[in-house]
Design an enzyme around this catalytic site. Structure first.
Site, short mmCIF file in Angstrom:
data_model
loop_
_atom_site.label_atom_id
_atom_site.label_comp_id
_atom_site.label_asym_id
_atom_site.label_seq_id
_atom_site.Cartn_x
_atom_site.Cartn_y
_atom_site.Cartn_z
CD GLN A 126 38.40 20.49 -7.04
OE1 GLN A 126 38.22 21.65 -6.69
NE2 GLN A 126 37.54 19.54 -6.80
CG ASP A 138 42.44 17.11 -12.51
OD1 ASP A 138 42.24 16.31 -11.61
OD2 ASP A 138 42.31 16.80 -13.73
CB SER A 140 39.43 18.83 -14.40
OG SER A 140 39.25 17.81 -13.49
NE ARG A 147 40.82 13.50 -11.68
CZ ARG A 147 40.01 13.40 -12.70
NH1 ARG A 147 39.07 12.49 -12.71
NH2 ARG A 147 40.12 14.21 -13.71
P1 NAD Z 1 36.60 10.01 -16.46
O1 NAD Z 1 37.01 10.82 -17.65
O2 NAD Z 1 37.52 8.98 -15.95
O3 NAD Z 1 35.18 9.32 -16.80
C1 NAD Z 1 34.10 10.07 -17.31
C2 NAD Z 1 32.82 9.63 -16.64
O4 NAD Z 1 32.45 8.33 -17.12
C3 NAD Z 1 32.90 9.50 -15.12
O5 NAD Z 1 31.91 10.29 -14.53
C4 NAD Z 1 32.68 8.01 -14.87
O6 NAD Z 1 31.98 7.77 -13.66
C5 NAD Z 1 31.83 7.63 -16.07
N1 NAD Z 1 31.78 6.19 -16.35
C6 NAD Z 1 32.79 5.28 -16.28
N2 NAD Z 1 32.31 4.05 -16.60
C7 NAD Z 1 30.99 4.20 -16.91
C8 NAD Z 1 29.97 3.32 -17.33
N3 NAD Z 1 30.17 2.02 -17.46
N4 NAD Z 1 28.75 3.84 -17.55
C9 NAD Z 1 28.50 5.16 -17.39
N5 NAD Z 1 29.42 6.04 -16.99
C10 NAD Z 1 30.65 5.57 -16.75
O7 NAD Z 1 36.24 10.94 -15.22
P2 NAD Z 1 36.42 12.51 -15.00
O8 NAD Z 1 35.37 13.24 -15.70
O9 NAD Z 1 37.82 12.89 -15.30
O10 NAD Z 1 36.24 12.64 -13.43
C11 NAD Z 1 35.30 11.91 -12.71
C12 NAD Z 1 35.06 12.61 -11.38
O11 NAD Z 1 36.28 12.74 -10.65
C13 NAD Z 1 34.55 14.02 -11.46
O12 NAD Z 1 33.21 14.17 -11.74
C14 NAD Z 1 34.91 14.55 -10.08
O13 NAD Z 1 33.95 14.16 -9.12
C15 NAD Z 1 36.18 13.84 -9.79
N6 NAD Z 1 37.31 14.76 -9.99
C16 NAD Z 1 37.98 15.22 -8.90
C17 NAD Z 1 39.05 16.10 -9.08
C18 NAD Z 1 39.81 16.62 -7.91
O14 NAD Z 1 39.30 16.57 -6.82
N7 NAD Z 1 41.04 17.10 -8.11
C19 NAD Z 1 39.42 16.49 -10.34
C20 NAD Z 1 38.72 16.00 -11.44
C21 NAD Z 1 37.66 15.13 -11.24
#
Ligand code: NAD
Length: 374
Positions: free
Chosen positions: A125, A128, A131, A120
């Protein structure tokens, strides 16, 4: 090089490459073979693939003759046995969970790439798939909730009286959660959201939602943007906060996940029992156990008048655009492994190629997957 698109397993409507993406790939001097019917679930009949320049081939012809094999759903076991050295599989293999598949890929010396484990980083991005597909899931979850809710989302002031806006709570403000906030706001709901990663507070607020703050979360920035498991003490505090807000909500959408681990259980039976009749819960984490104690993957449960939707494959219900986004992700990744003359060029010194590779030559390459077997 020849890229072969294989028809998905029953129940998966998406396809890795739509005809428009096939045309882009052909421009890169790659020949594309497509199994007939591959795009039918995504409203893309075979003739559109032919017009894009693809060749229709049977599954056997593709397995034998293509250099790159692509399918979203994992390969059948008897296919893995048939793959020859030099062929590569590109898919979404869920290797942090599906250990049997990883073992089979190792045993048969398969070179397999899984786009769901791409590092990530900002460079990745555009590749991904988690995402892009989470965007589809967050959007679709809100529409599903709205259709099940026996009430409006927006406020209405009419001659027949005033309708108050629905109260929506989003648990987990990652990609799916942020899209769910945006979609709920567009439909006119009042939205609040909660996440263990404090970094998302500003994003939540910029979408017009209220951030529910629970102090004491472990927010590990070295986890590559992912959440980490929380202490028992924090989890208890969090359950209480979720409880206090849940009983006032009309809709709850839960998206909280931790890669390779069971999803945290955040919405307990006792809380659901105190919610208002007619309320709707959508649990997007049911494939990894679920965030609600009462949700069942792939089922809509009526629990004392509360509708609980357990759904982890919303992207497949919006198959055309989900495939369009997947195809763009895949094409951007393939740009890293296609040489200027259209031949396959695996450069393992590129961290994205290395980080996305599950197995090669009988070894596990991705470090997160490897750590599961040591
Ligand atoms: P995910 O699907 O793994 O999780 C979904 C959300 O659940 C996350 O925001 C996580 O913090 C939250 N979560 C986990 N445990 C929790 C708990 N106990 N209580 C409440 N919330 C909880 O995550 P995602 O949506 O795939 O991605 C998370 C973050 O990763 C994104 O918001 C972004 O900042 C980052 N990201 C970066 C890239 C990149 O740079 N290539 C790509 C995708 C996402």
């Amino acid at each position: 090089m020849i890229t072969g698109i294989l028809k998905e397993k029953a129940g998966e409507n998406r396809v890795f490459l739509l005809p428009e993406t096939v045309a882009d790939l052909i421009k890169k001097k790659v020949e594309v073979w497509v199994e007939p019917g591959s795009g039918s679930g995504a409203s893309s009949p075979d003739d559109q693939y032919l017009q894009a320049g693809a060749v229709l081939k049977s599954v056997d012809e593709i397995l034998e003759g293509a250099d790159v094999l692509m399918r979203i759903t994992p390969p059948e076991n008897h296919w893995i046995e048939r793959l020859r050295s030099g062929q590569i599989w590109i898919g979404i293999l869920n290797p942090l969970v599906d250990k049997n598949l990883v073992e089979s890929l190792v045993a048969h010396h398969t070179t397999a790439f899984s786009l769901d484990i791409i590092p990530r980083t900002s460079r990745a991005q555009s590749m991904d798939v988690l995402s892009s597909q989470a965007t589809c899931a967050g959007y679709r979850a809100v529409l599903d909730a709205a259709m099940h809710l026996p009430a409006f989302f927006p406020m209405f002031m009419t001659a027949a009286g005033t309708i108050t806006p629905a109260k929506v709570m989003i648990i987990g403000a990652g990609v799916a959660g942020l899209q769910a906030i945006a979609t709920s706001r567009k439909l006119g709901a009042r939205v609040e959201a909660f996440d263990v990663r404090g970094a998302v507070k500003e994003e939540v607020e910029s979408l017009g939602a209220k951030f529910i703050q629970v102090e004491g979360a472990i927010d590990d920035r070295s986890a590559g943007g992912y959440a980490v498991e929380q202490s028992e003490e924090f989890q208890a505090k969090q359950r209480q906060a979720v409880h206090d807000h849940a009983v006032k909500s009309d809709v709850i959408i839960t998206t909280a996940q931790i890669p390779g681990k069971q999803a945290p259980v955040l919405l307990m039976k006792e809380t659901v029992e105190l919610m208002k009749p007619g309320s709707v819960i959508v649990d997007l984490a049911t494939s990894s156990g679920g965030n609600c104690e009462l949700s069942v993957d792939g089922k809509v449960v009526d629990y004392h008048g509360i509708t609980i939707i357990g759904q982890s494959d919303y992207p497949s219900t919006i198959a055309k655009d989900a495939s369009k986004m997947l195809g763009k992700n895949a094409l951007n990744f393939m740009n890293l492994i296609i040489a200027a003359n259209g031949s396959l060029n695996l450069n393992f010194s590129d961290e994205l190629v290395q980080g996305t590779c599950v197995t090669q030559d009988g070894s596990i390459i991705n470090s997160r997957v490897k750590s599961l077997f040591t």
